[in-house]
Design a protein around this motif. Structure first.
Motif, PDB file in Angstrom:
ATOM      1  N   ALA A  13       0.877  -1.187   0.000  1.00 34.00           N
ATOM      2  CA  ALA A  13       0.000   0.000   0.000  1.00 34.00           C
ATOM      3  C   ALA A  13       0.906   1.226   0.000  1.00 34.00           C
ATOM      4  O   ALA A  13       1.742   1.388   0.902  1.00 34.00           O
ATOM      5  CB  ALA A  13      -0.906   0.017   1.232  1.00 34.00           C
ATOM      6  N   CYS A  14       0.752   2.063  -1.006  1.00 32.10           N
ATOM      7  CA  CYS A  14       1.565   3.281  -1.074  1.00 32.10           C
ATOM      8  C   CYS A  14       1.260   4.140   0.164  1.00 32.10           C
ATOM      9  O   CYS A  14       0.106   4.283   0.561  1.00 32.10           O
ATOM     10  CB  CYS A  14       1.210   4.031  -2.357  1.00 32.10           C
ATOM     11  N   GLN A  15       2.309   4.667   0.779  1.00 31.02           N
ATOM     12  CA  GLN A  15       2.165   5.415   2.032  1.00 31.02           C
ATOM     13  C   GLN A  15       2.056   6.920   1.751  1.00 31.02           C
ATOM     14  O   GLN A  15       2.888   7.478   1.028  1.00 31.02           O
ATOM     15  CB  GLN A  15       3.372   5.152   2.930  1.00 31.02           C
ATOM     16  N   SER A  16       1.041   7.548   2.357  1.00 32.67           N
ATOM     17  CA  SER A  16       0.856   8.974   2.101  1.00 32.67           C
ATOM     18  C   SER A  16       2.031   9.755   2.697  1.00 32.67           C
ATOM     19  O   SER A  16       2.654   9.314   3.669  1.00 32.67           O
ATOM     20  CB  SER A  16      -0.467   9.463   2.678  1.00 32.67           C
ATOM     21  N   GLN A  17       2.324  10.892   2.130  1.00 29.39           N
ATOM     22  CA  GLN A  17       3.427  11.759   2.577  1.00 29.39           C
ATOM     23  C   GLN A  17       4.786  11.062   2.502  1.00 29.39           C
ATOM     24  O   GLN A  17       5.692  11.410   3.247  1.00 29.39           O
ATOM     25  CB  GLN A  17       3.215  12.221   4.030  1.00 29.39           C
ATOM     26  N   CYS A  18       4.927  10.066   1.651  1.00 31.11           N
ATOM     27  CA  CYS A  18       6.209   9.360   1.569  1.00 31.11           C
ATOM     28  C   CYS A  18       7.068   9.977   0.459  1.00 31.11           C
ATOM     29  O   CYS A  18       7.967  10.760   0.727  1.00 31.11           O
ATOM     30  CB  CYS A  18       5.967   7.868   1.327  1.00 31.11           C
ATOM     31  N   GLY A  19       6.777   9.638  -0.780  1.00 29.86           N
ATOM     32  CA  GLY A  19       7.495  10.233  -1.912  1.00 29.86           C
ATOM     33  C   GLY A  19       8.927   9.758  -2.078  1.00 29.86           C
ATOM     34  O   GLY A  19       9.681  10.310  -2.877  1.00 29.86           O
ATOM     35  N   ARG A  20       9.326   8.725  -1.333  1.00 32.07           N
ATOM     36  CA  ARG A  20      10.736   8.306  -1.416  1.00 32.07           C
ATOM     37  C   ARG A  20      11.139   7.840  -2.799  1.00 32.07           C
ATOM     38  O   ARG A  20      12.276   8.029  -3.218  1.00 32.07           O
ATOM     39  CB  ARG A  20      11.003   7.201  -0.384  1.00 32.07           C
ATOM     40  N   CYS A  21      10.197   7.198  -3.523  1.00 30.88           N
ATOM     41  CA  CYS A  21      10.565   6.683  -4.845  1.00 30.88           C
ATOM     42  C   CYS A  21      10.836   7.816  -5.836  1.00 30.88           C
ATOM     43  O   CYS A  21      11.502   7.606  -6.852  1.00 30.88           O
ATOM     44  CB  CYS A  21       9.482   5.744  -5.382  1.00 30.88           C
ATOM     45  N   CYS A  22      10.320   9.011  -5.537  1.00 34.00           N
ATOM     46  CA  CYS A  22      10.545  10.148  -6.459  1.00 34.00           C
ATOM     47  C   CYS A  22      11.703  11.006  -5.989  1.00 34.00           C
ATOM     48  O   CYS A  22      12.181  11.858  -6.726  1.00 34.00           O
ATOM     49  CB  CYS A  22       9.311  11.041  -6.510  1.00 34.00           C
ATOM     50  N   ARG A 115      13.807   0.577   0.074  1.00 37.21           N
ATOM     51  CA  ARG A 115      13.544   1.939  -0.411  1.00 37.21           C
ATOM     52  C   ARG A 115      12.062   2.292  -0.347  1.00 37.21           C
ATOM     53  O   ARG A 115      11.708   3.467  -0.419  1.00 37.21           O
ATOM     54  CB  ARG A 115      13.990   2.064  -1.877  1.00 37.21           C
ATOM     55  N   CYS A 116      11.201   1.300  -0.248  1.00 38.44           N
ATOM     56  CA  CYS A 116       9.758   1.542  -0.352  1.00 38.44           C
ATOM     57  C   CYS A 116       9.032   0.991   0.872  1.00 38.44           C
ATOM     58  O   CYS A 116       8.797  -0.210   0.987  1.00 38.44           O
ATOM     59  CB  CYS A 116       9.215   0.878  -1.612  1.00 38.44           C
ATOM     60  N   PRO A 117       8.637   1.880   1.810  1.00 38.89           N
ATOM     61  CA  PRO A 117       7.957   1.416   3.020  1.00 38.89           C
ATOM     62  C   PRO A 117       6.541   0.895   2.782  1.00 38.89           C
ATOM     63  O   PRO A 117       5.920   0.348   3.699  1.00 38.89           O
ATOM     64  CB  PRO A 117       7.931   2.674   3.906  1.00 38.89           C
TER      65      PRO A 117
HETATM   66  S1  SF4 Z   1       8.456   4.704  -1.938  1.00 38.01           S
HETATM   67 FE1  SF4 Z   1       6.943   5.447  -3.438  1.00 38.01          FE
HETATM   68  S2  SF4 Z   1       5.591   3.684  -3.854  1.00 38.01           S
HETATM   69 FE2  SF4 Z   1       6.723   3.246  -1.954  1.00 38.01          FE
HETATM   70  S3  SF4 Z   1       5.356   3.925  -0.315  1.00 38.01           S
HETATM   71 FE3  SF4 Z   1       6.761   5.622  -0.768  1.00 38.01          FE
HETATM   72  S4  SF4 Z   1       5.634   6.901  -2.287  1.00 38.01           S
HETATM   73 FE4  SF4 Z   1       4.633   4.879  -2.207  1.00 38.01          FE
END
Ligand code: SF4
Length: 158
Positions: A13-22, A115-117
């Motif tokens: 499940a994509c985590q809100s306020q994360c954005g790590r992949c970008c 890299r992706c929580p």
């Molecule tokens: S790294 Fe990207 S895909 Fe993974 S939880 Fe964070 S925003 Fe979602």
């Protein structure tokens, strides 16, 4: 018949306020022709104008999104770690984390998980194998990219 390790589904499940992949300096987002049409339209520009403003080409000529000169991060990631073109974002972004290279084997997936929580998060849902396959296909199509506009159907655009 034996299939890929993920065919029974994977929890995510994509985590809100994360954005790590970008938020990765030097990250590359390949564009498909559909991405270019959709985003240019959203920006109120003709595709060549938009490509000139917001895209660049890789060493082999494929179009990718530009990064900021200051930190090498995608130009569309805002100060709140949100994508400012989220509703029309490139299909490769939509497909993350379901990229072929991430799913290649369990080891690659473990590295992606660091890299992706969202992977195996507490609120994760089981994403079925058919859905994952669609994302993998989408990522593969985008990675082929295009090198001219309108896209040529020649060898280099296959
Ligand atoms: S790294 Fe990207 S895909 Fe993974 S939880 Fe964070 S925003 Fe979602």
């Amino acid at each position: 018949m034996k299939g890929p390790w993920w065919k029974g589904g994977v929890r995510f499940a994509c985590q809100s306020q994360c954005g790590r992949c970008c938020d990765e300096p030097g990250g590359i987002v390949y564009l498909s022709p559909d991405d270019a049409r959709r985003i240019a339209d959203h920006e109120g520009l003709e595709v060549p104008e938009w490509l000139n403003r917001d895209a660049r080409t890789t060493y082999d000529g494929r179009y990718v999104l530009k990064s900021r000169e200051s930190d090498g991060v995608c130009i569309h990631l805002d100060e709140n770690k949100q994508c400012d073109i989220y509703s029309v974002r490139p299909q490769q972004c939509k497909a993350f984390p379901w990229w072929g290279e991430n799913l290649a084997d369990k080891r690659s997936w473990s590295q992606t998980k660091e890299r992706c929580p969202g992977i195996d998060a507490e609120d994760a849902l089981l994403i079925d194998g058919a859905t994952i396959r669609l994302h993998v296909f989408s990522d593969r199509t985008s990675s082929k990219g295009f090198r001219s506009w309108p896209p040529s159907t020649g060898f280099w655009n296959r």
